[in-house]
Write a protein that holds these residues in place. Structure first.
Motif, PDB file in Angstrom:
ATOM      1  N   GLU A  36       0.820  -1.214   0.000  1.00  0.00           N
ATOM      2  CA  GLU A  36       0.000   0.000   0.000  1.00  0.00           C
ATOM      3  C   GLU A  36       0.853   1.264   0.000  1.00  0.00           C
ATOM      4  OE1 GLU A  36      -3.345   2.277   2.763  1.00  0.00           O
ATOM      5  OE2 GLU A  36      -2.545   0.330   3.405  1.00  0.00           O
ATOM      6  N   ARG A  37       2.009   1.205   0.657  1.00  0.00           N
ATOM      7  CA  ARG A  37       2.858   2.390   0.776  1.00  0.00           C
ATOM      8  C   ARG A  37       3.935   2.468  -0.310  1.00  0.00           C
ATOM      9  NH1 ARG A  37       1.547   0.474   5.668  1.00  0.00           N
ATOM     10  NH2 ARG A  37       0.609   1.883   7.185  1.00  0.00           N
ATOM     11  N   ASN A  38       4.021   1.430  -1.120  1.00  0.00           N
ATOM     12  CA  ASN A  38       5.008   1.416  -2.209  1.00  0.00           C
ATOM     13  C   ASN A  38       4.366   0.771  -3.432  1.00  0.00           C
ATOM     14  OD1 ASN A  38       7.337   1.528  -3.724  1.00  0.00           O
ATOM     15  ND2 ASN A  38       8.327  -0.208  -2.698  1.00  0.00           N
ATOM     16  N   ASP A  39       3.521   1.559  -4.094  1.00  0.00           N
ATOM     17  CA  ASP A  39       2.673   1.007  -5.155  1.00  0.00           C
ATOM     18  C   ASP A  39       3.002   1.581  -6.535  1.00  0.00           C
ATOM     19  OD1 ASP A  39       1.790   3.576  -4.894  1.00  0.00           O
ATOM     20  OD2 ASP A  39      -0.276   3.084  -4.379  1.00  0.00           O
ATOM     21  N   LYS A  40       4.260   1.956  -6.746  1.00  0.00           N
ATOM     22  CA  LYS A  40       4.638   2.631  -7.995  1.00  0.00           C
ATOM     23  C   LYS A  40       4.438   1.757  -9.221  1.00  0.00           C
ATOM     24  CE  LYS A  40       8.017   5.625  -5.692  1.00  0.00           C
ATOM     25  NZ  LYS A  40       9.458   5.998  -5.581  1.00  0.00           N
ATOM     26  N   GLU A  41       4.532   0.429  -9.027  1.00  0.00           N
ATOM     27  CA  GLU A  41       4.343  -0.474 -10.177  1.00  0.00           C
ATOM     28  C   GLU A  41       2.928  -0.388 -10.739  1.00  0.00           C
ATOM     29  OE1 GLU A  41       6.418  -4.528  -9.935  1.00  0.00           O
ATOM     30  OE2 GLU A  41       6.215  -3.948  -7.831  1.00  0.00           O
ATOM     31  N   ALA A  42       1.984  -0.057  -9.888  1.00  0.00           N
ATOM     32  CA  ALA A  42       0.584   0.036 -10.333  1.00  0.00           C
ATOM     33  C   ALA A  42       0.340   1.424 -10.907  1.00  0.00           C
ATOM     34  CB  ALA A  42      -0.353  -0.245  -9.176  1.00  0.00           C
ATOM     35  N   THR A  43       0.869   1.643 -12.100  1.00  0.00           N
ATOM     36  CA  THR A  43       0.696   2.935 -12.768  1.00  0.00           C
ATOM     37  C   THR A  43      -0.738   3.083 -13.266  1.00  0.00           C
ATOM     38  OG1 THR A  43       1.301   2.031 -14.919  1.00  0.00           O
ATOM     39  CG2 THR A  43       3.105   2.857 -13.523  1.00  0.00           C
ATOM     40  N   GLU A  44      -1.079   4.269 -13.663  1.00  0.00           N
ATOM     41  CA  GLU A  44      -2.432   4.497 -14.173  1.00  0.00           C
ATOM     42  C   GLU A  44      -2.700   3.614 -15.383  1.00  0.00           C
ATOM     43  OE1 GLU A  44      -4.821   8.257 -16.036  1.00  0.00           O
ATOM     44  OE2 GLU A  44      -4.070   8.450 -13.989  1.00  0.00           O
ATOM     45  N   GLN A  45      -1.683   3.426 -16.238  1.00  0.00           N
ATOM     46  CA  GLN A  45      -1.860   2.574 -17.419  1.00  0.00           C
ATOM     47  C   GLN A  45      -2.096   1.122 -17.022  1.00  0.00           C
ATOM     48  OE1 GLN A  45       1.394   2.660 -20.160  1.00  0.00           O
ATOM     49  NE2 GLN A  45       0.416   1.307 -21.649  1.00  0.00           N
ATOM     50  N   VAL A  46      -1.342   0.635 -16.028  1.00  0.00           N
ATOM     51  CA  VAL A  46      -1.520  -0.741 -15.559  1.00  0.00           C
ATOM     52  C   VAL A  46      -2.917  -0.931 -14.981  1.00  0.00           C
ATOM     53  CG1 VAL A  46      -0.768  -2.425 -13.827  1.00  0.00           C
ATOM     54  CG2 VAL A  46       0.929  -1.159 -15.160  1.00  0.00           C
ATOM     55  N   ILE A  47      -3.377   0.047 -14.212  1.00  0.00           N
ATOM     56  CA  ILE A  47      -4.711  -0.042 -13.614  1.00  0.00           C
ATOM     57  C   ILE A  47      -5.784  -0.035 -14.701  1.00  0.00           C
ATOM     58  CG2 ILE A  47      -6.358   1.053 -12.039  1.00  0.00           C
ATOM     59  CD1 ILE A  47      -3.890   2.263 -10.583  1.00  0.00           C
ATOM     60  N   SER A  48      -5.595   0.788 -15.702  1.00  0.00           N
ATOM     61  CA  SER A  48      -6.597   0.898 -16.773  1.00  0.00           C
ATOM     62  C   SER A  48      -6.724  -0.390 -17.575  1.00  0.00           C
ATOM     63  CB  SER A  48      -6.239   2.057 -17.712  1.00  0.00           C
ATOM     64  OG  SER A  48      -5.080   1.751 -18.481  1.00  0.00           O
ATOM     65  N   GLN A  49      -5.664  -1.221 -17.552  1.00  0.00           N
ATOM     66  CA  GLN A  49      -5.673  -2.462 -18.333  1.00  0.00           C
ATOM     67  C   GLN A  49      -5.968  -3.700 -17.487  1.00  0.00           C
ATOM     68  OE1 GLN A  49      -1.822  -2.451 -20.212  1.00  0.00           O
ATOM     69  NE2 GLN A  49      -2.381  -0.870 -21.708  1.00  0.00           N
ATOM     70  N   CYS A  50      -6.148  -3.517 -16.173  1.00  0.00           N
ATOM     71  CA  CYS A  50      -6.412  -4.678 -15.323  1.00  0.00           C
ATOM     72  C   CYS A  50      -7.884  -5.073 -15.384  1.00  0.00           C
ATOM     73  CB  CYS A  50      -5.986  -4.397 -13.880  1.00  0.00           C
ATOM     74  SG  CYS A  50      -7.167  -3.433 -12.916  1.00  0.00           S
ATOM     75  N   ASP A  51      -8.178  -6.270 -14.899  1.00  0.00           N
ATOM     76  CA  ASP A  51      -9.555  -6.776 -14.878  1.00  0.00           C
ATOM     77  C   ASP A  51     -10.183  -6.722 -13.491  1.00  0.00           C
ATOM     78  OD1 ASP A  51      -9.764  -7.844 -17.698  1.00  0.00           O
ATOM     79  OD2 ASP A  51      -8.001  -8.949 -16.998  1.00  0.00           O
ATOM     80  N   LEU A  52      -9.347  -6.602 -12.457  1.00  0.00           N
ATOM     81  CA  LEU A  52      -9.853  -6.658 -11.094  1.00  0.00           C
ATOM     82  C   LEU A  52      -8.816  -6.079 -10.140  1.00  0.00           C
ATOM     83  CD1 LEU A  52     -11.925  -7.826  -8.971  1.00  0.00           C
ATOM     84  CD2 LEU A  52     -10.585  -9.958  -9.043  1.00  0.00           C
ATOM     85  N   VAL A  53      -9.308  -5.363  -9.114  1.00  0.00           N
ATOM     86  CA  VAL A  53      -8.449  -4.888  -8.030  1.00  0.00           C
ATOM     87  C   VAL A  53      -8.933  -5.527  -6.732  1.00  0.00           C
ATOM     88  CG1 VAL A  53      -7.775  -2.879  -6.643  1.00  0.00           C
ATOM     89  CG2 VAL A  53      -7.838  -2.709  -9.138  1.00  0.00           C
ATOM     90  N   VAL A  54      -7.999  -6.078  -5.935  1.00  0.00           N
ATOM     91  CA  VAL A  54      -8.332  -6.739  -4.674  1.00  0.00           C
ATOM     92  C   VAL A  54      -7.558  -6.064  -3.534  1.00  0.00           C
ATOM     93  CG1 VAL A  54      -8.374  -8.914  -3.401  1.00  0.00           C
ATOM     94  CG2 VAL A  54      -8.702  -8.916  -5.890  1.00  0.00           C
ATOM     95  N   PRO A  55      -8.201  -5.175  -2.782  1.00  0.00           N
ATOM     96  CA  PRO A  55      -7.516  -4.532  -1.662  1.00  0.00           C
ATOM     97  C   PRO A  55      -7.578  -5.377  -0.393  1.00  0.00           C
ATOM     98  CG  PRO A  55      -9.680  -3.563  -1.950  1.00  0.00           C
ATOM     99  CD  PRO A  55      -9.545  -4.633  -2.994  1.00  0.00           C
ATOM    100  N   SER A  56      -6.532  -5.330   0.414  1.00  0.00           N
ATOM    101  CA  SER A  56      -6.577  -5.939   1.743  1.00  0.00           C
ATOM    102  C   SER A  56      -7.501  -5.117   2.628  1.00  0.00           C
ATOM    103  CB  SER A  56      -5.174  -5.996   2.339  1.00  0.00           C
ATOM    104  OG  SER A  56      -4.340  -6.841   1.570  1.00  0.00           O
ATOM    105  N   PRO A  57      -8.016  -5.702   3.726  1.00  0.00           N
ATOM    106  CA  PRO A  57      -9.011  -5.003   4.550  1.00  0.00           C
ATOM    107  C   PRO A  57      -8.567  -3.648   5.089  1.00  0.00           C
ATOM    108  CG  PRO A  57      -8.952  -7.316   5.123  1.00  0.00           C
ATOM    109  CD  PRO A  57      -7.815  -7.091   4.177  1.00  0.00           C
ATOM    110  N   GLY A  58      -7.271  -3.490   5.369  1.00  0.00           N
ATOM    111  CA  GLY A  58      -6.808  -2.228   5.945  1.00  0.00           C
ATOM    112  C   GLY A  58      -6.689  -1.093   4.953  1.00  0.00           C
ATOM    113  N   VAL A  59      -6.882  -1.373   3.663  1.00  0.00           N
ATOM    114  CA  VAL A  59      -6.708  -0.348   2.633  1.00  0.00           C
ATOM    115  C   VAL A  59      -7.976   0.498   2.531  1.00  0.00           C
ATOM    116  CG1 VAL A  59      -6.218   0.086   0.204  1.00  0.00           C
ATOM    117  CG2 VAL A  59      -5.130  -1.850   1.369  1.00  0.00           C
TER     118      VAL A  59
END
Length: 427
Positions: A36-59
């Motif tokens: 959660e505190r080091n999420d640079k790999e999840a760029t806007e482009q990567v997010i736009s091309q994903c099919d699903l996001v799964v957050p942990s409960p604390g997020v």
């Protein structure tokens, strides 16, 4: 749920994030797991091309990845939902502000003693996804569900849904109490006429959830005979049969009688026999950090209720104590209003030691409401020593009504530090 070839972003690298990542990979998904505190790999482009996001409960919902995913209309589902979709067994889900872990553990003990393959999981510390990965055949999943887990559900469907109580909590996470309550209510959204809703008949907010709920409603009460398990003339009853006298039950407080009756009610719905219920009543002991007796020294008894992380839990703990109480409050703030607490504070409270990040906030609330027997101490051990040597108390209770994250990893570490300070008094 077909995950083959799907691109999934998992937020959180602790137990639930790791477990759900492994489950998603097993099911054929391509997984990017980020901290959660080091999420640079999840760029806007990567997010736009994903099919699903799964957050942990604390997020929290304002997390960048979640907000971006919603902007691109990407589904967001929690680990609880993912895990339950692959969990092939009868599901009992328990939520509420206080008592969840106790009731889940009681139900697990009861069903296991009755010969069923049963596993406690969820917010209790063992992710549902990990149970699926373990591959062990179980008859009943007893799942502790937090409000954080309920934020990211869609089709979650318990066979038995249990709501214990509701009181202000996590107001640092939600805009207000109403939003917190509405999140808890989501546990019931997918129930059908074939399911069961076990509810606290003495909690008006929980009772209001009956409106629009399709499931069979089973009320639980300590004071009235409303269903098959109840208390009458100081006896635990099953139908018209007495199980045993309430003195056979070792736990303190009316809230623990309610917890027990709730667990017995669920067991009864699952076909548990009388002898197994009787065993639970006579043998169950609380987990650590839940009004846990530590020792008695020079006539003063010490109790560790580090799990009492909100005002409602602290009030229940106070009700279960005897004699003059020295109370330790304070920690990291959940933005609860302590004025109401001090306005109706239990008359048994003779002295309060407050410590932690929000010590001054609590102290000022006490002074505002006219409670002056309160002192700020810099450390937890200092608070223990102060109350012990005050000569004004018979019982010292740690029930901080606050989270522990100002100084400790969790409430467990705080409870251990409290017990260390108590044991040090013997030296």
């Amino acid at each position: 749920m077909d995950l083959r070839g799907k691109k999934v972003i998992v937020i959180g690298k602790k137990s639930s994030g790791i477990s759900v990542s492994e489950l998603l990979k097993r099911e054929g998904a391509s997984v990017l797991c980020v901290d959660e505190r080091n999420d640079k790999e999840a760029t806007e482009q990567v997010i736009s091309q994903c099919d699903l996001v799964v957050p942990s409960p604390g997020v929290p919902p304002e997390n960048r990845i979640i907000k971006t995913a919603k902007r691109f209309s990407k589904p967001v589902l929690g680990e609880l939902e993912i895990g339950c979709r692959f969990l092939d067994c009868y599901k009992i889900m328990v939520t509420g502000t206080n008592g969840k872990t106790t009731v889940v553990t009681m139900i697990e003990n009861l069903l296991t003693a009755a010969g069923y393959q049963c596993k406690a999981m969820g917010n209790i510390g063992y992710p549902v996804s990990q149970v699926v990965l373990d591959g062990v055949k179980i008859d009943y999943a007893v799942i502790e569900v937090s409000s954080f887990q309920l934020e990211y559900i869609k089709d979650l469907h318990p066979d038995i849904a249990v709501i214990l109580n509701l009181a202000p909590d996590h107001l640092d996470r939600y805009p207000g109490y109403r939003e917190y309550v509405e999140t808890k209510k989501k546990l019931l959204v997918n129930l059908t006429e074939k399911d069961v809703f076990v509810f606290n008949a003495e909690d008006g907010t929980v009772r209001s959830f009956l409106n629009g709920c399709k499931a069979k409603a089973v009320p639980v009460s300590v004071t009235k005979c409303l269903s098959d398990v109840y208390i009458k003339d100081n006896y635990f009853m099953l139908g018209d049969q007495s199980l045993c006298h309430v003195k056979c039950y070792k736990l303190r407080g009316e809230h623990n009688k309610f917890n027990l009756i709730t667990a017995l009610t669920v067991g009864n719905l699952c076909g548990v026999r009388k002898e197994h219920m009787l065993r639970l009543i006579k043998e169950y002991v609380l987990l650590p950090n839940r009004i846990e007796y530590v020792l008695t020294l020079n006539g003063i008894s010490f109790y560790n209720d580090s799990k009492g992380t909100n005002v409602h839990a602290c009030m229940r703990a106070l009700e279960s104590m005897d004699g003059r109480i020295g109370l330790i409050l304070g920690g990291s703030s959940k933005k609860e209003d302590f004025c109401d607490f001090f306005e109706s504070i239990d008359k048994k409270v003779a002295l309060i030691a407050v410590t932690g990040d929000n010590a001054e906030v609590i102290y000022n609330a006490a002074m505002k409401m006219g409670f002056t027997d309160i002192h700020i101490l810099p450390t937890l051990s200092g608070a223990v020593n102060y109350l012990y040597r005050s000569g004004q108390v018979d019982t010292v209770l740690l029930s901080p009504a606050c989270s522990s994250f100002d100084r400790y990893k969790n409430y467990v570490e705080r409870g251990e530090k409290f017990k260390e300070a108590v044991y040090a008094l013997q030296k």
